[in-house]
Design an enzyme around this catalytic site. Structure first.
Site, PDB file in Angstrom:
ATOM      1  NE  ARG A  38      -4.077  -1.649   2.338  1.00 14.71           N
ATOM      2  CZ  ARG A  38      -4.556  -2.159   3.457  1.00 14.71           C
ATOM      3  NH1 ARG A  38      -4.143  -1.690   4.630  1.00 14.71           N
ATOM      4  NH2 ARG A  38      -5.450  -3.121   3.419  1.00 14.71           N
ATOM      5  CB  CYS A  41     -11.729  -2.413   6.108  1.00 15.24           C
ATOM      6  SG  CYS A  41     -10.874  -2.979   7.585  1.00 15.24           S
ATOM      7  CD  GLN A  57     -11.361  -1.284  13.031  1.00 18.71           C
ATOM      8  OE1 GLN A  57     -10.713  -0.350  13.491  1.00 18.71           O
ATOM      9  NE2 GLN A  57     -10.810  -2.195  12.245  1.00 18.71           N
ATOM     10  CG  HIS A 113     -15.036  -2.215  10.050  1.00 14.61           C
ATOM     11  ND1 HIS A 113     -15.128  -3.386  10.772  1.00 14.61           N
ATOM     12  CD2 HIS A 113     -13.875  -2.309   9.341  1.00 14.61           C
ATOM     13  CE1 HIS A 113     -14.068  -4.143  10.511  1.00 14.61           C
ATOM     14  NE2 HIS A 113     -13.301  -3.512   9.644  1.00 14.61           N
TER      15      HIS A 113
END
EC number: 1.2.1.11
Length: 368
Positions: A103, A136, A163, A275
């Site tokens: 990422r 996420c 979460q 979430h």
């Protein structure tokens, strides 16, 4: 048609990706090749209308090099092993990855096209070949609050997350449900007896929770009837790695010229796959609530503004209401006592859809 390889398509995120691709008829536009790390040579699955032969070896570099696009939901270990070898071999294809490994690499873009299509387009025009799904909670935050970021209204964000178990993986979901079942079974007779004392029931539940008898191989401690105020590794500055991702990934996704501070606490709760997040947002200037609502609702088709009304909020702004949908609602929008630039917000989103699989699917659609 592009040759597209899929690795990790059996797992939880991969399964959701396959389901969404079938629903959107994405397989009609590609030649899919399915890979396995353990069952190559067996019959490949059929998604859509095309038979795809046999499963290929996910570690066979020659087979992988024949692909135009690779989509992997296999996890970080696989990426760490295969990606460098593929690139070093001269492979120039597109790599789309659900894992966090790549990422923050300079030559990778975190994909969330309703939010950063301009960044994606610039990357494609400049030869970027690596596209990675985001964390996420970050992706879900930006889907819900994107209108504020798009209009450069955000000074900083403080967040507390709620979460779901799915963020840990399939085994974590099973463990939570097993814990729930064992707690219920432990007091089922008492619950069926109206005259039983609820505090006696609570004491039995608490005793079992603390006994060490509940399965905790995945979470490390009981989650059912409790929560875990730590997610991922501990960093030297006192943050969890999950908390660190908030600022790091938000600013990379948006390609900000100056850093927007994002921080808070990430907490695991007993939801299954949605979430939720509670935000305190410092705006750069005073903006009325009706204007905030208009900006949020207009940003993308999935950002749904829930009126700050008790009954509507309880119906529409919960994991139970949102699970399995692409909607990323935002509600509890009001000004805080700290001042007119301080805004509260509460968001909910499916961790497996916009939080994981959907950005991958949409990136593949752009490339194919």
């Amino acid at each position: 048609m592009k040759n597209v390889g899929f690795i990790g398509w059996r797992g939880m995120v991969g399964s959701v990706l396959m389901q969404r691709m079938v629903e959107e008829r994405d397989f009609d536009a590609i030649r899919p090749v399915f890979f396995s790390t353990s069952q190559f040579g067996q019959a490949a699955p059929t998604f859509g209308d095309t038979s795809t032969g046999t499963l290929q070896d996910a570690f066979d570099l020659d087979a992988l090099k024949a692909l135009d696009i690779i989509v992997t939901c296999q996890g970080g270990d696989y990426t760490n092993e295969i990606y460098p070898k593929l690139r070093e071999s001269g492979w120039q294809g597109y790599w789309i990855d659900a894992a966090s490994t790549l990422r923050m690499k300079d030559d990778a873009i975190i994909i969330l096209d309703p939010v950063n299509q301009d960044v994606i387009t610039d990357g494609l025009n400049n030869g970027v070949k690596t596209f990675v799904g985001g964390n996420c909670t970050v992706s879900l935050m930006l889907m819900s609050l994107g209108g504020l970021f798009a209009h450069n209204l955000v000074d900083w964000v403080s967040v507390a997350t709620y979460q779901a178990a799915s963020g840990g993986g399939a085994r974590h979901m099973r463990e939570l449900l097993t814990q729930m079942g064992q707690l219920y079974g432990h007091v089922a007779d008492e619950l069926a007896t109206p005259s039983s004392a609820i505090l006696d029931i609570e004491r039995k539940v608490t005793a079992l929770t603390r006994s060490g008898e509940l399965p905790v191989d995945n979470f490390g401690v009981p989650l059912a009837g409790s929560l875990i105020p730590w997610i991922d590794k501990q960093l030297d500055n006192g943050q969890s790695r999950e908390e660190w991702k908030g600022q790091a990934e938000t600013n990379k996704i948006l390609n900000t010229a100056s850093v927007i501070p994002v921080d808070g606490l990430c907490v695991r709760v007993g939801a299954l796959r949605c979430h939720s997040q509670a935000f305190t947002i410092k705006l750069k200037k005073e903006v009325s609530i009706p204007t905030v609502e208009e900006l949020l609702a207009a940003h993308n088709p999935w950002a749904k503004v829930v009126p700050n009304d008790r009954d509507i909020t309880m119906r529409e702004l919960t994991p139970a209401a949102v699970t399995g949908t692409l909607t990323t609602p935002v509600g509890r929008l009001r000004k805080l006592n700290m001042g007119p630039e301080f805004l509260s917000a509460f968001t909910v989103g499916d961790q497996l859809l916009w939080g994981a699989a959907e950005p991958l699917r949409r990136m593949l659609r752009q490339l194919a």
